[in-house]
Design an enzyme around this catalytic site. Structure first.
Site, PDB file in Angstrom:
ATOM      1  N   LYS A 185       0.845  -1.204   0.000  1.00  0.00           N
ATOM      2  CA  LYS A 185       0.000   0.000   0.000  1.00  0.00           C
ATOM      3  C   LYS A 185       0.885   1.261   0.000  1.00  0.00           C
ATOM      4  CE  LYS A 185      -3.273  -2.913  -0.110  1.00  0.00           C
ATOM      5  NZ  LYS A 185      -4.228  -3.367   0.871  1.00  0.00           N
TER       6      LYS A 185
HETATM    7  C1  LIG Z   1      -5.115  -4.496   1.207  1.00  0.00           C
HETATM    8  C2  LIG Z   1      -6.583  -4.452   1.190  1.00  0.00           C
HETATM    9  C3  LIG Z   1      -7.357  -4.893   2.268  1.00  0.00           C
HETATM   10  C4  LIG Z   1      -6.792  -5.635   3.441  1.00  0.00           C
HETATM   11  O1  LIG Z   1      -5.739  -5.048   4.064  1.00  0.00           O
HETATM   12  P1  LIG Z   1      -4.722  -5.955   4.924  1.00  0.00           P
HETATM   13  O2  LIG Z   1      -3.942  -4.909   5.644  1.00  0.00           O
HETATM   14  O3  LIG Z   1      -3.920  -6.743   3.955  1.00  0.00           O
HETATM   15  O4  LIG Z   1      -5.527  -6.797   5.835  1.00  0.00           O
HETATM   16  C5  LIG Z   1      -8.725  -4.718   2.202  1.00  0.00           C
HETATM   17  N1  LIG Z   1      -9.318  -4.169   1.127  1.00  0.00           N
HETATM   18  C6  LIG Z   1      -8.609  -3.755   0.064  1.00  0.00           C
HETATM   19  C7  LIG Z   1      -9.325  -3.148  -1.093  1.00  0.00           C
HETATM   20  C8  LIG Z   1      -7.228  -3.913   0.051  1.00  0.00           C
HETATM   21  O5  LIG Z   1      -6.537  -3.534  -1.027  1.00  0.00           O
END
Ligand SMILES: *Cc1c(COP(=O)(O)O)cnc(C)c1O
Length: 384
Positions: A185
């Protein structure tokens, strides 16, 4: 055989200040639930312009925490996009609520507000929209539908930290907004997540939920010299450590410059694909947004190509290009088919998009030379 250095699709970028920030916490009294949790929460909520921020252990926990705050439970239906990571819908199942999928706009792959209205029943309690790829969802339309039907609107903004909609930062535009700090992210804390809201009651419920539903934390009890606490709700251990919060806080200082870099990369891709309109079509970007480009997604025009998406994907991987596909629509996962009876054909726009989408490398550490290599590989494959 990969002849060249592999270009990952997404990855973290860390520097010495990040390492120093973490080391500082390791030398301190509090490894978890210490001062850095509040520092990080304050920095993210101020960045997004919201009153409250609740840090939790990952983005999925943040979604679960938001669903708990919203009070969705057994017998409740919540409308959600299928073009997302499974966690956006799974979070409802954790609380016994029912995800009701809703098709997307074919040009942006964002949940289609017109389709949302058709899915509303007497049991509908909320909407979970995703800022897919980093493009904000249609906040004004969705908010209007939520207001008219007394629904709670949760934005899964895991792709969109730093994105803007009509000049306002994503994070404060829904009743509850969720971020992830996973390494792919925009900024990372290793694992991590946060829910932002302007609703004090939601914030109070979420702060308890991440700590077993208990009324106080150990640092507060140490300060006032008591052993007493009470459990009010059934919560979880979804706490984010101070070690992680220090890393997240240090990363946040670099976010704006990283988003600019992501936009520059997107501009290079856009420019290069302009002369390949018959084969490579980037997703539409609305004029009223600032796109955060978590992903750069193109839709291959398969009718004009001799190869399938999967063959093109494999050819790119062979050349060391970390292409990817985001996502298999959630309702097509075997779990959802088996337990809820969803089948192919239920959401034709998302399903047909799935056949032709490709995510190209996009992260803050990409060099111009790497971007050129991606463009060369993609355009030469797309020429046939
Ligand atoms: C990355 C992501 C999540 C989950 O996040 P984590 O930190 O990996 O649990 C949920 N929704 C979307 C759209 C994502 O890209």
């Amino acid at each position: 055989m990969r002849s060249k250095e592999f270009i990952p699709g997404g990855r973290q970028l860390l520097d010495e200040t990040d390492l120093e920030a973490v080391a500082q916490v390791l030398r301190s009294d509090w490894l978890t639930t210490g001062p850095f949790v509040e520092h990080f929460e304050k920095a993210v909520r101020e960045f997004c312009g919201t009153k409250y921020g609740v840090a939790v252990s990952n983005g999925t926990a943040a979604l679960h925490t938001a669903v708990f705050a919203a009070g969705f439970g057994k017998g409740d239906e919540v409308i959600v996009t299928p073009m997302t990571f499974a966690a956006s819908a799974n979070c409802l199942l954790y609380q016994g609520a029912m995800p009701v999928f809703c098709d997307v706009d074919p040009r942006t792959l964002l949940i289609d507000p017109k389709q949302i209205e058709k899915k509303i029943t007497a049991r509908t309690r909320g909407i979970i929209a995703v800022d897919y790829a980093g493009h904000p969802c249609n906040y004004d339309e969705i908010k209007k539908i939520a207001r008219q039907n007394d629904l709670i609107f949760i934005a899964d903004s895991c792709h969109a930290l730093g994105a803007e909609y009509r000049g306002k930062r994503v994070g404060g535009l829904a009743d509850l907004s969720v971020f992830s700090f996973h390494p792919v992210k925009h900024i990372t804390s290793g694992e991590g997540g946060m829910v932002l809201t302007n609703n004090e009651e939601f914030s109070t419920r979420m702060k308890r939920f991440r700590n077993h539903g208990i009324t106080s934390d150990h640092r507060t009890r140490a300060k006032i010299g008591t052993y007493k606490y009470e459990m009010l709700d059934l919560g979880f251990n979804y706490r984010l450590t101070d070690i992680q919060c220090a890393l997240g806080l240090s990363q946040l200082q670099k976010l704006s410059q990283w988003i600019e870099h992501r936009q520059q990369i997107a501009a290079l891709y856009d420019d290069a694909f302009k002369s390949f309109k018959k084969t490579i079509v980037p997703l539409l970007v609305h004029e009223n947004v600032k796109h955060a480009y978590h992903l750069y997604v193109v839709q291959l025009q398969l009718g004009n190509l001799k190869d399938s998406r999967d063959v093109i994907f494999a050819k790119l991987r062979d050349q060391g290009i970390g292409a990817n596909v985001h996502y298999l629509p959630v309702h097509l996962h075997p779990y959802y088919q088996k337990h809820f009876g969803y089948t192919a054909g239920d959401f034709p726009v998302a399903e047909s998009a799935y056949e032709k989408i490709l995510s190209l490398p996009m992260h803050a550490g990409l060099t111009d030379a790497q971007v050129s290599r991606v463009i060369e590989a993609v355009t030469s494959i797309a020429q046939g």
